[in-house]
Design an enzyme around this catalytic site. Structure first.
Site, PDB file in Angstrom:
ATOM      1  N   GLY A 266       0.764  -1.249   0.000  1.00 42.95           N
ATOM      2  CA  GLY A 266       0.000   0.000   0.000  1.00 42.95           C
ATOM      3  C   GLY A 266       0.787   1.287   0.000  1.00 42.95           C
ATOM      4  O   GLY A 266       0.212   2.369  -0.169  1.00 42.95           O
ATOM      5  N   GLU A 300       4.008  -6.785   1.526  1.00 46.44           N
ATOM      6  CA  GLU A 300       3.500  -7.123   0.180  1.00 46.44           C
ATOM      7  C   GLU A 300       3.395  -5.872  -0.691  1.00 46.44           C
ATOM      8  O   GLU A 300       2.312  -5.534  -1.159  1.00 46.44           O
ATOM      9  CB  GLU A 300       2.090  -7.712   0.281  1.00 46.44           C
ATOM     10  CG  GLU A 300       1.909  -8.923   1.133  1.00 46.44           C
ATOM     11  CD  GLU A 300       0.422  -9.200   1.403  1.00 46.44           C
ATOM     12  OE1 GLU A 300      -0.446  -8.398   1.006  1.00 46.44           O
ATOM     13  OE2 GLU A 300       0.139 -10.230   2.014  1.00 46.44           O
ATOM     14  N   PRO A 301       4.468  -5.172  -0.920  1.00 46.85           N
ATOM     15  CA  PRO A 301       4.363  -3.951  -1.723  1.00 46.85           C
ATOM     16  C   PRO A 301       4.336  -4.267  -3.216  1.00 46.85           C
ATOM     17  O   PRO A 301       4.991  -5.199  -3.677  1.00 46.85           O
ATOM     18  CB  PRO A 301       5.660  -3.211  -1.381  1.00 46.85           C
ATOM     19  CG  PRO A 301       6.631  -4.312  -1.109  1.00 46.85           C
ATOM     20  CD  PRO A 301       5.857  -5.467  -0.534  1.00 46.85           C
ATOM     21  N   GLY A 302       3.563  -3.505  -3.952  1.00 53.48           N
ATOM     22  CA  GLY A 302       3.549  -3.639  -5.406  1.00 53.48           C
ATOM     23  C   GLY A 302       3.960  -2.333  -6.046  1.00 53.48           C
ATOM     24  O   GLY A 302       5.028  -2.188  -6.615  1.00 53.48           O
ATOM     25  N   ARG A 303       3.079  -1.319  -5.880  1.00 55.25           N
ATOM     26  CA  ARG A 303       3.277  -0.033  -6.545  1.00 55.25           C
ATOM     27  C   ARG A 303       4.614   0.625  -6.208  1.00 55.25           C
ATOM     28  O   ARG A 303       5.274   1.157  -7.080  1.00 55.25           O
ATOM     29  CB  ARG A 303       2.149   0.917  -6.132  1.00 55.25           C
ATOM     30  CG  ARG A 303       2.205   2.246  -6.837  1.00 55.25           C
ATOM     31  CD  ARG A 303       1.204   3.244  -6.237  1.00 55.25           C
ATOM     32  NE  ARG A 303      -0.030   2.655  -5.827  1.00 55.25           N
ATOM     33  CZ  ARG A 303      -1.169   2.678  -6.524  1.00 55.25           C
ATOM     34  NH1 ARG A 303      -1.198   3.282  -7.686  1.00 55.25           N
ATOM     35  NH2 ARG A 303      -2.252   2.108  -6.053  1.00 55.25           N
ATOM     36  N   TYR A 343      -9.530   6.047 -11.991  1.00 55.92           N
ATOM     37  CA  TYR A 343      -9.393   6.681 -10.672  1.00 55.92           C
ATOM     38  C   TYR A 343      -9.128   8.174 -10.763  1.00 55.92           C
ATOM     39  O   TYR A 343      -8.680   8.773  -9.773  1.00 55.92           O
ATOM     40  CB  TYR A 343      -8.226   6.059  -9.885  1.00 55.92           C
ATOM     41  CG  TYR A 343      -8.104   4.565  -9.938  1.00 55.92           C
ATOM     42  CD1 TYR A 343      -9.028   3.738  -9.295  1.00 55.92           C
ATOM     43  CD2 TYR A 343      -7.048   3.967 -10.604  1.00 55.92           C
ATOM     44  CE1 TYR A 343      -8.891   2.364  -9.336  1.00 55.92           C
ATOM     45  CE2 TYR A 343      -6.907   2.584 -10.643  1.00 55.92           C
ATOM     46  CZ  TYR A 343      -7.839   1.793 -10.006  1.00 55.92           C
ATOM     47  OH  TYR A 343      -7.692   0.437 -10.040  1.00 55.92           O
ATOM     48  N   CYS A 371     -13.318   5.412 -28.220  1.00 58.89           N
ATOM     49  CA  CYS A 371     -14.555   6.177 -28.380  1.00 58.89           C
ATOM     50  C   CYS A 371     -15.281   6.390 -27.057  1.00 58.89           C
ATOM     51  O   CYS A 371     -16.405   5.910 -26.865  1.00 58.89           O
ATOM     52  CB  CYS A 371     -15.440   5.476 -29.377  1.00 58.89           C
ATOM     53  SG  CYS A 371     -14.550   5.186 -30.899  1.00 58.89           S
ATOM     54  N   TYR A 400       0.347  -1.294 -12.141  1.00 55.94           N
ATOM     55  CA  TYR A 400      -1.069  -1.180 -12.526  1.00 55.94           C
ATOM     56  C   TYR A 400      -1.204  -0.476 -13.879  1.00 55.94           C
ATOM     57  O   TYR A 400      -2.137   0.284 -14.107  1.00 55.94           O
ATOM     58  CB  TYR A 400      -1.878  -0.479 -11.427  1.00 55.94           C
ATOM     59  CG  TYR A 400      -1.691  -1.148 -10.086  1.00 55.94           C
ATOM     60  CD1 TYR A 400      -2.179  -2.432  -9.866  1.00 55.94           C
ATOM     61  CD2 TYR A 400      -0.991  -0.521  -9.049  1.00 55.94           C
ATOM     62  CE1 TYR A 400      -1.973  -3.076  -8.653  1.00 55.94           C
ATOM     63  CE2 TYR A 400      -0.773  -1.158  -7.830  1.00 55.94           C
ATOM     64  CZ  TYR A 400      -1.269  -2.434  -7.643  1.00 55.94           C
ATOM     65  OH  TYR A 400      -1.056  -3.075  -6.451  1.00 55.94           O
TER      66      TYR A 400
END
Ligand code: LLP
Length: 448
Positions: A266, A300-303, A343, A371, A400
């Site tokens: 997070g 558990e980091p991703g970003r 977002y 479109c 992401y």
């Protein structure tokens, strides 16, 4: 604790190109070659690979992985990092992070198989997610992965039944929903009582007890993950971990086994100029709240690891000067980078050509060809003239980005390129149009 991130006040000027570049060590502007990732001009990648294309910096991925593990070690924590591969599941990125000593946090059979294909051992894999299927749990048990994070009483029963039938013992951590507000976008907050994730903190001890009594389950710990793109300091983390600490003490008081604490992911990144907390602050929060329990912790980091390390390289299809606004229409769209449409996310946009980086700027809306009005990357962004064929880079798209792309409007998935010093390689090919048709058929009764 850092103050909450101030929302960009209306009319706040966007960061200058020079500031966007200076804040990202893998980027530089070269007088002849224009914008470069490490030692490779983006114009060269565009010429050889085409656009749109995702470009990742190996150096940045390594630096970030080391900064994170370094901060945890410096705080005196016995910590392991399980990279949340939903952020970027490129095989090459996973292989690189595995070499940096990271494991993987997976949420599906597909991710589990890709992690294994990248060389990550089963002993480095954690399985999270609110709806693991029976088939996925069977696979996790057959592979004997490190840990399964259970999210409900129902899932605990399911894991017990499957493991018992297979004659296995599942190492299970209980994911707890601590009911704290991570103060992030509503679509990516996960630690409120009303969210679908984890078990309620008030039920946690009872469920942990139940896990210990059921066949096929070895309870190994507790887990939490309160949300993503957390930039408002580490206060919410501290609140969540303080509740976990209380729970761990209660578990121990009953003599139940507990081996580790999964602190989730997070950690936010500055897309624009948000004062995002650094890993040192998170490590400090963990140490202060969980340190005296003497248990190993997991993250558990991703970003934080992958986001700043990647960009989406695109070409301008047309620059359209409308009655009221200037539109820069890129060949990348919301199907590639979904975050702005989904977002309202802000991503830095840089021109690539050397002269464009220093040319006079004026507001433009940067849009894709899909479109939908929502296919807008930025409104009123200060950019130089960008005639057709100009290259632009959408920054901080390493997490992401590619993983959330779709083929909407029958647009093939863009290729992924890894830059490492002076070298670069296509690590995922551009999807072919044949691949879009592959596996489709018109039923017989519609064929005459
Ligand atoms: N652990 C669990 C259980 C998660 O659900 C997530 C992210 C992570 C770890 C990693 O979180 P991170 O460190 O990357 O914040 N698509 C959204 C983000 C969704 C995050 C979902 N869960 C976006 O583009 O902002």
């Amino acid at each position: 604790m850092a103050a909450p991130a101030p929302l960009a006040a209306l009319g706040d000027p966007d960061p200058a190109f020079a500031d966007l570049i200076a804040g990202r060590p893998h980027l530089s502007a070269h007088a002849r070659d224009g914008l470069m990732v490490e030692e490779v001009p983006l114009a060269r990648i565009a010429a050889e690979v085409g656009t749109p294309a995702w470009v990742y910096s190996a150096g940045s991925l390594r630096r970030r992985a080391r900064a994170l593990t370094g901060a945890l070690a410096a705080a005196g924590l016995d910590a392991s990092v399980h990279y949340a591969m939903k952020a970027n599941d490129s095989l090459a990125v996973l292989a690189l992070l595995h070499r940096e000593g990271l494991g993987a946090d997976v949420v599906s059979e597909g991710e589990l198989r890709i992690a294994r294909a990248a060389g990550i051992p089963a002993a480095g894999i954690v399985f999270s997610g609110v709806g693991k299927s029976e088939r996925e749990l069977r696979l996790a048990l057959a592979e004997d992965i490190f840990q399964i994070n259970a999210e409900s009483a129902e899932e605990i029963a399911m894991i017990s039944a499957i493991a018992s039938a297979l004659g296995r013992t599942a190492r299970v951590a209980l994911r707890v929903n601590p009911d704290v507000d991570a103060k992030t976008h509503a679509k990516i907050t996960t630690g409120r009582a009303e969210n679908k994730f984890g078990v309620g903190i008030d039920d946690a001890l009872k469920l942990y007890r139940r896990m210990a009594s059921l066949p096929g389950i070895a309870p190994v710990g507790v887990a939490t993950h309160i949300g993503s793109q957390i930039t408002a300091g580490v206060g919410a983390y501290r609140a969540a971990y303080a509740r976990l600490a209380e729970l761990v003490r209660a578990i121990r008081a009953e003599g139940l086994p507990i081996l580790r604490i999964d602190c989730g992911g997070g950690l936010g990144i500055p897309y624009r100029d948000e004062p995002a907390p650094m890993p040192e602050a998170l490590a400090g929060a963990i140490k202060a709240t969980l340190g005296d329990l003497g248990l190993p912790v997991m993250l558990e980091p991703g970003r934080w690891i992958a986001g700043p390390a990647g960009l989406l390289l695109a070409s301008v299809v047309i620059e359209k000067i409308g009655a009221q606004r200037r539109f820069v229409v890129a060949d990348a769209a919301m199907n590639d980078l979904a975050r702005p449409a989904m977002y309202d996310a802000w991503h830095g946009i840089l021109p690539v050509a050397p002269d464009a980086l220093v040319a006079p700027i004026a507001p433009a809306d940067v849009v894709g060809p899909v479109c939908e009005t929502g296919d807008t990357f930025a409104r009123g962004r200060a950019l130089p003239p960008l005639p057709a064929g100009s290259l632009i880079a959408f920054l901080d798209a390493g997490a992401y980005g590619a993983t959330m792309s779709s083929t909407y409007n029958a647009r093939p998935l863009a290729p992924e390129v890894l830059v490492d010093g002076t070298r670069f390689a296509v690590v995922r090919e551009r999807q072919s149009l044949e691949a879009l048709l592959h596996g489709q058929r018109v039923p017989e009764w519609l064929r005459e």
